[in-house]
Write an enzyme that holds these catalytic residues in place. Structure first.
Site, PDB file in Angstrom:
ATOM      1  N   GLU A 295       0.889  -1.175   0.000  1.00  0.00           N
ATOM      2  CA  GLU A 295       0.000   0.000   0.000  1.00  0.00           C
ATOM      3  C   GLU A 295       0.915   1.209   0.000  1.00  0.00           C
ATOM      4  O   GLU A 295       1.689   1.401   0.934  1.00  0.00           O
ATOM      5  CB  GLU A 295      -0.915  -0.029   1.225  1.00  0.00           C
ATOM      6  N   CYS A 329      -2.336   8.322   4.000  1.00  0.00           N
ATOM      7  CA  CYS A 329      -2.373   8.007   2.573  1.00  0.00           C
ATOM      8  C   CYS A 329      -3.761   8.282   2.006  1.00  0.00           C
ATOM      9  O   CYS A 329      -3.919   8.496   0.806  1.00  0.00           O
ATOM     10  CB  CYS A 329      -1.964   6.558   2.332  1.00  0.00           C
TER      11      CYS A 329
END
Length: 523
Positions: A295, A329
């Site tokens: 990720e 994020c």
């Protein structure tokens, strides 16, 4: 240690604490005081059943008060990394044979222990990661959720032949088993130093793997406390090997190791691509293709059309952009607003942004510090770039305090190709752009190499349906903020340069740490 099996109760998310209640606030203050009494403590590596103190240490500094050293954490070198690899390999031979339901019990026990000490873990993050009370509490709650959820998921997968039996073949008995991969390297980020660390690690071990946990160098103390908690829960030595160290030395060495079966990584695009390149190379003696679960970040945004609830949209934009100083994020660092309501929404965003107070996380200010000097200088550099690309309406520089404080900053009238619209800043910087209509706003939103989270604000059902189809991201939210994914409810992971779309907190996540074996027997 064998612990008695307990029935897996239906999963429910851990509730958040309301710090508007005085009792809860005082409990957190007491936990902060307790952690402060431990400042400067030294922490060992944990390799197999051995604790190793090294001369070389990672110095964890409070980003909100640079005079405070949270802890001195022993630092692994390649020799110790190799020792940890061998310990993990030995332990794997026994751990893989432990029944899935029994492995799950260790997660349930650890979740129970963490729940009892919730404020202690949160207080550590307040001091080590610069989170305010709510952000730290949500981090700890998510860590508990991951353990509870993945424990149940492993039990479900172990019973897959009962719940989803294979097609019957005449004259045969057939079954499917999900077996573990081997030894994995877990490299979690500093921005969710407990939740993501716990989620990545426990997903791998409950599936029957053993791991080498290399925590982020900015937040190793809370990671050590998690490793210690797993030992207290009875997890056998060598299942989790705690080895903080340099990415260039320890991380690269282990990623390239022939016995590494998988790498689980959360962090920047640049580091993720570097790991991907290393993992793709076949080392002498390697007999498998390494699996990468990654990720890698995002450049997320919120689209607002003229039918939307503009107050709700403005509030969501501010919360998404500046929650935990934009160091997520999933942070909504971009907003695209249709021109007919552009000025009104921008004014509402600026007004709300200017109300945000910046200060010490332990005093529970809305906005705290960014994580370290490197981030501080990078973000301030982007703010200077933004002054040449858009109209500065709020913030625009450093904020006072003995830490890495930056004002929440808003730029308007920013072109879609501007650097502050395209590059991940990972700080409290919001870029707003104008669109002639909602479809152009979505086109602007999609014009990025990332694809993690997004939000669409509208009350038009046809537009919502179309936006749901064409906004290209792994997690799309309608009429709400683009941060705050809940385990089980919002499986989390993105497209393109945001990673491998590995859906953390989803029902297929554990499959990434297993391999399926079909067994057929003639009757």
């Amino acid at each position: 240690m064998t612990i008695p099996l307990q029935a897996a109760k239906p999963f429910a998310n851990e509730p958040f604490v309301d710090f508007g209640i005085e009792e809860n606030r005082k409990a957190m203050e007491a936990a902060i005081a307790k952690v402060k009494a431990e400042l400067g403590r030294e922490y060992p590596l944990r390799i197999g059943g051995r604790q190793v103190m090294t001369e070389d240490k990672i110095v964890s500094v409070n980003p909100g008060d640079l005079g405070e050293i949270v802890g001195l954490v022993s630092k692994a070198d390649r020799a110790l990394a190799e020792e940890a690899m061998q310990a993990a390999l030995r332990t794997f031979e026994s751990w893989k044979k432990v029944p899935a339901a029994e492995r799950a019990q260790y997660l349930f026990k650890a979740a129970e222990l963490m729940r009892k000490r919730k404020h202690d873990f949160s207080a550590t993050m307040i001091l080590e990661a610069g989170k305010n009370y709510a952000e730290a509490d949500a981090d700890t709650a998510e860590a508990i959720d991951f353990m509870e959820f993945y424990g149940r998921e492993m039990i479900r997968l172990s019973r897959i032949n009962e719940t989803l039996p294979l097609t019957k073949a005449a004259g045969e008995d057939n079954r499917l088993e999900y077996i573990p991969l081997g030894v994995g390297i877990v490299i979690p980020p500093w921005n969710f130093p407990l939740a993501i660390c716990v989620g990545m690690t426990t997903a791998a071990i409950v599936a029957g793997n053993t791991v080498l946990l290399k925590p982020a160098s900015a937040t190793p103390v809370v990671a050590h406390k998690f490793a210690l908690l797993m030992e207290e829960a009875g997890l056998p030595p060598g299942v989790i090997n705690f080895i903080p160290g340099s990415g260039a030395e320890v991380g690269d060495y282990l990623t390239s190791h022939p016995k590494t079966r998988f790498v689980s990584f959360t962090g920047s695009k640049e580091v993720g691509l570097h790991i991907s390149r290393l993992a793709a190379e076949t080392a002498p003696g390697q007999i498998w293709i390494k699996r990468l679960v990654a990720e890698m970040g995002g450049k997320d945004g919120i689209v607002v059309d003229e039918t939307a609830d503009l107050d709700a949209a403005a509030q969501a934009i501010v919360v998404s952009a500046f929650g935990y100083q934009g160091q997520k994020c999933s942070a909504g660092s971009r907003a695209f607003i249709v021109e007919s309501v552009y000025d009104e929404v921008v004014a509402k965003v600026v007004e709300r942004t200017k109300r945000l107070a910046v200060g010490l996380p332990e005093k529970n200010f809305s906005v705290g510090p960014v994580i370290d000097r490197s981030a501080y200088e990078k973000i301030l550099g982007y703010i200077e770039i933004g002054k040449t690309e858009g109209k500065l309406l709020a913030g625009g520089g450093a904020a006072p305090g003995n830490g890495y404080y930056i004002e929440p900053t808003v730029f308007a009238d920013v072109p879609g190709k501007a650097r502050i619209m395209q590059e991940e800043i990972f700080g409290p910087v919001l870029a707003i752009g104008k669109a002639k209509d909602w479809r152009e706003a979505i086109d602007l939103y999609n014009d990025t190499e990332f694809g993690l989270t997004g939000s669409f604000f509208s009350t038009d059902e046809d537009r919502i349906a179309e936006a749901s189809d064409i906004m290209h991201c792994g997690n799309l939210y309608v009429n709400r903020k683009c941060t705050g994914a809940l385990v089980g409810a919002h499986p989390f992971g993105g497209f393109n340069m945001s990673g491998t779309d590995s859906k953390a907190g989803g029902r297929d996540y554990l499959l990434l740490f297993t391999q399926a074996k079909a067994i057929s027997r003639k009757k």
